[in-house]
Design a protein around this motif. Sequence first.
Motif, short mmCIF file in Angstrom:
data_model
loop_
_atom_site.label_atom_id
_atom_site.label_comp_id
_atom_site.label_asym_id
_atom_site.label_seq_id
_atom_site.Cartn_x
_atom_site.Cartn_y
_atom_site.Cartn_z
N GLY A 123 0.81 -2.08 -1.11
CA GLY A 123 0.80 -0.74 -1.70
C GLY A 123 1.84 -0.31 -2.79
O GLY A 123 2.20 0.94 -3.11
N GLN B 90 -2.32 10.21 5.90
CA GLN B 90 -2.73 8.94 5.85
C GLN B 90 -4.36 8.94 5.89
O GLN B 90 -4.91 9.38 6.74
CB GLN B 90 -2.18 8.03 6.81
CG GLN B 90 -0.97 7.65 7.13
CD GLN B 90 -0.42 6.77 5.97
OE1 GLN B 90 -1.02 5.80 5.81
NE2 GLN B 90 0.70 7.19 5.00
N ARG C 152 -2.46 -4.62 -0.21
CA ARG C 152 -2.08 -4.43 1.05
C ARG C 152 -0.60 -3.75 1.18
O ARG C 152 -0.29 -2.69 1.83
CB ARG C 152 -2.21 -5.54 2.02
CG ARG C 152 -1.74 -5.23 3.40
CD ARG C 152 -1.62 -6.33 4.34
NE ARG C 152 -1.00 -7.62 3.99
CZ ARG C 152 0.36 -7.52 4.49
NH1 ARG C 152 0.93 -6.67 5.08
NH2 ARG C 152 0.94 -8.57 4.05
N ARG D 161 -0.14 -0.06 3.05
CA ARG D 161 -1.40 0.08 3.57
C ARG D 161 -1.63 -0.33 5.07
O ARG D 161 -2.25 0.16 5.92
CB ARG D 161 -2.60 -0.17 2.64
CG ARG D 161 -2.54 0.57 1.33
CD ARG D 161 -3.57 0.03 0.28
NE ARG D 161 -3.95 1.04 -0.66
CZ ARG D 161 -3.08 1.00 -2.04
NH1 ARG D 161 -2.58 -0.17 -2.12
NH2 ARG D 161 -3.33 1.58 -2.86
N CYS D 162 -0.90 -1.50 5.26
CA CYS D 162 -1.09 -2.09 6.65
C CYS D 162 0.08 -3.08 6.66
O CYS D 162 0.41 -3.77 5.80
CB CYS D 162 -2.50 -3.00 6.57
SG CYS D 162 -2.83 -3.66 8.16
N ASP E 33 -13.20 0.20 3.32
CA ASP E 33 -13.66 -1.06 3.92
C ASP E 33 -14.74 -1.29 4.02
O ASP E 33 -15.61 -1.01 4.90
CB ASP E 33 -12.88 -0.46 5.33
CG ASP E 33 -12.94 -2.11 6.28
OD1 ASP E 33 -13.16 -2.96 5.74
OD2 ASP E 33 -12.62 -1.57 7.52
N GLU F 172 -7.97 -3.38 -6.96
CA GLU F 172 -8.65 -2.42 -5.90
C GLU F 172 -8.09 -1.19 -6.09
O GLU F 172 -8.56 -0.22 -5.15
CB GLU F 172 -8.63 -3.27 -4.58
CG GLU F 172 -9.85 -2.43 -3.74
CD GLU F 172 -9.88 -3.12 -2.48
OE1 GLU F 172 -10.35 -2.40 -1.48
OE2 GLU F 172 -9.32 -4.30 -2.31
N SER F 173 -6.72 -0.89 -6.70
CA SER F 173 -5.99 0.35 -6.65
C SER F 173 -6.85 1.41 -7.08
O SER F 173 -7.45 1.32 -8.24
CB SER F 173 -4.87 0.07 -7.24
OG SER F 173 -4.21 1.53 -7.78
N VAL G 25 -8.56 3.59 4.35
CA VAL G 25 -8.73 2.71 3.15
C VAL G 25 -9.92 2.26 3.23
O VAL G 25 -10.59 1.84 3.99
CB VAL G 25 -7.64 1.60 3.17
CG1 VAL G 25 -7.69 0.51 2.07
CG2 VAL G 25 -6.38 1.90 3.14
N ARG H 49 -10.41 -3.69 8.00
CA ARG H 49 -9.31 -2.84 7.71
C ARG H 49 -9.08 -1.47 8.62
O ARG H 49 -8.90 -0.62 8.22
CB ARG H 49 -9.35 -2.21 6.19
CG ARG H 49 -9.21 -3.41 5.14
CD ARG H 49 -9.39 -2.79 3.77
NE ARG H 49 -8.98 -4.10 2.86
CZ ARG H 49 -9.28 -3.70 1.36
NH1 ARG H 49 -9.50 -2.61 1.17
NH2 ARG H 49 -8.99 -4.63 0.67
N GLU I 273 -3.93 4.80 3.63
CA GLU I 273 -3.74 5.33 2.23
C GLU I 273 -2.81 6.37 2.06
O GLU I 273 -3.08 7.51 2.25
CB GLU I 273 -4.90 5.67 1.38
CG GLU I 273 -4.89 5.96 -0.14
CD GLU I 273 -4.50 4.58 -0.91
OE1 GLU I 273 -3.97 4.62 -1.94
OE2 GLU I 273 -5.31 3.64 -0.49
N TRP J 274 -6.14 0.90 8.68
CA TRP J 274 -5.05 1.05 7.44
C TRP J 274 -4.80 2.44 7.05
O TRP J 274 -6.07 3.26 7.14
CB TRP J 274 -5.87 0.01 6.38
CG TRP J 274 -5.75 -1.32 6.67
CD1 TRP J 274 -5.79 -2.28 7.64
CD2 TRP J 274 -5.62 -2.46 5.42
NE1 TRP J 274 -5.75 -3.42 7.58
CE2 TRP J 274 -5.54 -3.78 6.13
CE3 TRP J 274 -5.66 -2.46 4.08
CZ2 TRP J 274 -5.63 -4.83 5.49
CZ3 TRP J 274 -5.46 -3.40 3.40
CH2 TRP J 274 -5.43 -4.81 4.17
#
Length: 392
Positions: A188, A325, A186, A283-284, A330, A225-226, A328, A335, A340, A338
């Motif tokens: 980033g 942005q 989250r 990200r959030c 979900d 998860e990246s 992300v 999310r 990226e 959110w």
Amino acid sequence: MNEMAAARLGITWSLSAVHGWGVFGVNLVRTLLERGGPDPLLLRETPEALLDPGDLTWLRPLLDEGERLRAEATPPVTLADTVVLHSLGNGLFFNPASEAFAGERNIGVAFVEDTHIGAPDVQRLAALDGMIAGSTWNATLLRDAGFANVHCVQQGVDTTTFNPAPGPNAFGDRFTVFAGGKLEFRKGQDIVVAAFRRFQERHADALLVTQWQNPWPATMASMAESPHGAGAPDVSLPAEQAIARWVHDQGVPEGAHVELGAIANPALPELLRDMRAALFTNRCEGGTNLVAMETMACGVPCIIADNTGQRDLIGDGNCVALSRQRPVADTDGLRRDWGESDVDEAVDALERLYGDRSAASEIGTAGSGFMRDWNWRRQVERLLAAAVSSPG
């Protein structure tokens, strides 16, 4: 209770010098004592090891009082002449202190990142007299879910300590780029490393300075998860070693990265004043990103992802906004909104601050000026107006 008649303000979360809720609590308690009331009442145990030693002396009477109250109480207890603030994170669940204690007035204080808030959550918390959200974005989520009497009150910054001043010059002439926050998907940090690696290839004097210690190391596994192939750090290693290896494995060379480890909040200003730039690709954020706020307050030009609660920090040339942005992934519906951040845009932002130091200084000055209005005294006054004075 009449307006502002509450004698006590109950706090249901632990205080500390090393994580967001805890720093919030310490500064809330300090400000209440300085303004002469309502008197704080600590309803949840605070491990003293998490507090700055300098705070223990003045907190001791409150810590002892809270310990006596918890030992003598037979829950559930309703506290007379008291407004109780109930901390609410993801899922909006009460912690044990909120289960045990209520006030004559009860206010939820919400910082959430998981965005699935349904009718059952609203019904479960129907007895609350109101909600305080830590960001405009969180307030919108709560209102959209059906909560009434929602107020937005962002956290504050201790501008008596977090302010522009000469640093100790611990890193010499290096172009220091700061990034802070517990290491997890989250926050980033994988985006930070991807951008810094490319930036450092062009500028050998660049140094990434991180404070990414995570008190809950299991959550670092979320970095698997990246989308940048970062993978998760090896949590079997000591924390600083795990973080350093994780950064190096992504192509940042030896000598271009320093992980600072755990630093108590009062020691941060001196460190931050040595930074030439800061990068927050989170990200959030359910709140507004307290570390970014403190960095801005010290006059460091900040690059901030334009998403979720962080949007409250962006405006009037006070930072460099990462506006590109993308959604992300979900799969569970948790999310909403959110973001990226785009690595190319982050690299360009670093180049801008590196190439035009005068413009960077102006951004830093604007950032510190912006944060002066968010000092803890003003934010606590706003919190009290929402929690104690506003009608239910």
